[in-house]
Design a protein around this motif. Sequence first.
Motif, mmCIF file in Angstrom:
data_model
loop_
_atom_site.group_PDB
_atom_site.id
_atom_site.type_symbol
_atom_site.label_atom_id
_atom_site.label_comp_id
_atom_site.label_asym_id
_atom_site.label_seq_id
_atom_site.Cartn_x
_atom_site.Cartn_y
_atom_site.Cartn_z
ATOM 1 N N THR A 165 79.980 86.732 57.234
ATOM 2 C CA THR A 165 80.220 88.050 57.828
ATOM 3 C C THR A 165 80.691 87.905 59.273
ATOM 4 O OG1 THR A 165 78.598 89.087 56.391
ATOM 5 C CG2 THR A 165 79.139 90.257 58.430
ATOM 6 N N GLN A 166 80.042 87.050 60.029
ATOM 7 C CA GLN A 166 80.413 86.852 61.431
ATOM 8 C C GLN A 166 81.813 86.263 61.556
ATOM 9 O OE1 GLN A 166 77.786 84.346 63.726
ATOM 10 N NE2 GLN A 166 79.312 84.040 65.308
ATOM 11 N N VAL A 167 82.104 85.220 60.792
ATOM 12 C CA VAL A 167 83.403 84.556 60.872
ATOM 13 C C VAL A 167 84.514 85.488 60.392
ATOM 14 C CG1 VAL A 167 84.769 82.622 59.955
ATOM 15 C CG2 VAL A 167 82.420 82.249 60.721
ATOM 16 N N ARG A 168 84.272 86.177 59.308
ATOM 17 C CA ARG A 168 85.272 87.112 58.785
ATOM 18 C C ARG A 168 85.561 88.203 59.826
ATOM 19 N NH1 ARG A 168 83.611 88.766 53.327
ATOM 20 N NH2 ARG A 168 81.797 89.459 54.465
ATOM 21 N N THR A 169 84.538 88.734 60.462
ATOM 22 C CA THR A 169 84.722 89.768 61.481
ATOM 23 C C THR A 169 85.541 89.240 62.655
ATOM 24 O OG1 THR A 169 82.647 90.834 60.839
ATOM 25 C CG2 THR A 169 83.523 91.359 63.032
ATOM 26 N N GLU A 170 85.238 88.024 63.114
ATOM 27 C CA GLU A 170 86.007 87.422 64.205
ATOM 28 C C GLU A 170 87.492 87.365 63.862
ATOM 29 O OE1 GLU A 170 84.552 83.495 65.105
ATOM 30 O OE2 GLU A 170 82.504 84.217 65.359
ATOM 31 N N PHE A 171 87.797 86.895 62.666
ATOM 32 C CA PHE A 171 89.197 86.717 62.283
ATOM 33 C C PHE A 171 89.891 88.040 62.008
ATOM 34 C CE2 PHE A 171 87.793 82.292 60.881
ATOM 35 C CZ PHE A 171 88.136 81.750 62.108
ATOM 36 N N LEU A 172 89.173 89.020 61.491
ATOM 37 C CA LEU A 172 89.780 90.337 61.291
ATOM 38 C C LEU A 172 90.095 90.996 62.628
ATOM 39 C CD1 LEU A 172 87.749 91.682 58.247
ATOM 40 C CD2 LEU A 172 90.160 90.996 58.285
ATOM 41 N N LEU A 173 89.205 90.811 63.597
ATOM 42 C CA LEU A 173 89.476 91.341 64.939
ATOM 43 C C LEU A 173 90.665 90.622 65.572
ATOM 44 C CD1 LEU A 173 85.850 91.855 66.288
ATOM 45 C CD2 LEU A 173 87.522 93.626 65.686
ATOM 46 N N GLU A 174 90.742 89.315 65.363
ATOM 47 C CA GLU A 174 91.889 88.539 65.855
ATOM 48 C C GLU A 174 93.182 89.063 65.245
ATOM 49 O OE1 GLU A 174 93.427 84.402 64.322
ATOM 50 O OE2 GLU A 174 91.768 84.083 65.721
ATOM 51 N N LYS A 175 93.168 89.327 63.959
ATOM 52 C CA LYS A 175 94.352 89.833 63.262
ATOM 53 C C LYS A 175 94.724 91.225 63.796
ATOM 54 C CE LYS A 175 96.198 90.992 58.737
ATOM 55 N NZ LYS A 175 95.919 91.205 57.347
ATOM 56 N N LEU A 176 93.719 92.058 63.988
ATOM 57 C CA LEU A 176 93.947 93.401 64.508
ATOM 58 C C LEU A 176 94.576 93.343 65.894
ATOM 59 C CD1 LEU A 176 93.466 96.450 64.024
ATOM 60 C CD2 LEU A 176 91.274 96.160 65.162
ATOM 61 N N ASN A 177 94.042 92.485 66.765
ATOM 62 C CA ASN A 177 94.585 92.346 68.107
ATOM 63 C C ASN A 177 96.010 91.795 68.087
ATOM 64 O OD1 ASN A 177 92.361 93.362 69.437
ATOM 65 N ND2 ASN A 177 91.365 91.377 69.571
ATOM 66 N N THR A 178 96.272 90.863 67.188
ATOM 67 C CA THR A 178 97.616 90.292 67.060
ATOM 68 C C THR A 178 98.606 91.337 66.583
ATOM 69 O OG1 THR A 178 96.687 88.121 66.564
ATOM 70 C CG2 THR A 178 98.976 88.486 65.938
ATOM 71 N N ASN A 179 98.192 92.152 65.612
ATOM 72 C CA ASN A 179 99.076 93.171 65.064
ATOM 73 C C ASN A 179 99.359 94.304 66.047
ATOM 74 O OD1 ASN A 179 99.279 91.789 62.679
ATOM 75 N ND2 ASN A 179 97.787 93.021 61.583
ATOM 76 N N HIS A 180 98.468 94.502 67.012
ATOM 77 C CA HIS A 180 98.651 95.579 67.981
ATOM 78 C C HIS A 180 99.159 95.053 69.333
ATOM 79 C CE1 HIS A 180 96.212 97.771 65.050
ATOM 80 N NE2 HIS A 180 96.917 98.787 65.455
ATOM 81 N N GLY A 181 99.517 93.784 69.376
ATOM 82 C CA GLY A 181 100.121 93.218 70.577
ATOM 83 C C GLY A 181 99.195 93.020 71.739
ATOM 84 N N ASN A 182 97.881 93.010 71.508
ATOM 85 C CA ASN A 182 96.928 92.798 72.613
ATOM 86 C C ASN A 182 96.709 91.333 72.887
ATOM 87 O OD1 ASN A 182 96.613 95.519 72.894
ATOM 88 N ND2 ASN A 182 94.801 95.606 71.603
#
Length: 182
Positions: A165-182
């Motif tokens: 759960t922790q690792v998946r959340t980290e990577f989903l947040l990374e993907k979200l930030n990448t997709n939004h240009g942050n």
Amino acid sequence: MRKQRVFVDTNAIFPATAVGEWNRLCGFYSVETVEAVVAETQNGNVNRKGYVAVRESELRQTLARIHQPTEHDRAAFRLKAIHLRIELDEGERDLLAYLLAHETPSPEILVLTTSDRAAVRACCHLGWADSLVSLDRLLAHAGAPPASRKLLQGLGAHYLEPWLTQVRTEFLLEKLNTNHGN
């Protein structure tokens, strides 16, 4: 009722075998993998502390299916995952290449279990986050006794649901930030 399909890599086969729950897992789920994962179970230093022996003939007998991705499948996966800059072993790469080319992962029909950060990251970035499940959760659902799950816990936190759960959340947040240009 059809068994739920579960795709596994060696990070599920070795610990499930080590705690004596491989047959339960294969009896409860339709467990599938790829040839490279089967081959990986036969490698390793038998003198290494913690080595887990997996008999290939028994493994092949208990698996519902063993798939073989094509070179085209592997190339398509490399193109999809090139920007991730991750190192996967051959079994994980072939498993993910096969899934990308031949399956439509969803929580209802496909569960992928791994305890490798790079493979979890690849799954999250390829849209398979909801298909990831820990070995501990699979064993609990299959009715493994608490003693077996305690043994699994002793093998490492990366087989347990909180780690995933922790690792998946980290990577989903990374993907979200990448997709939004942050």
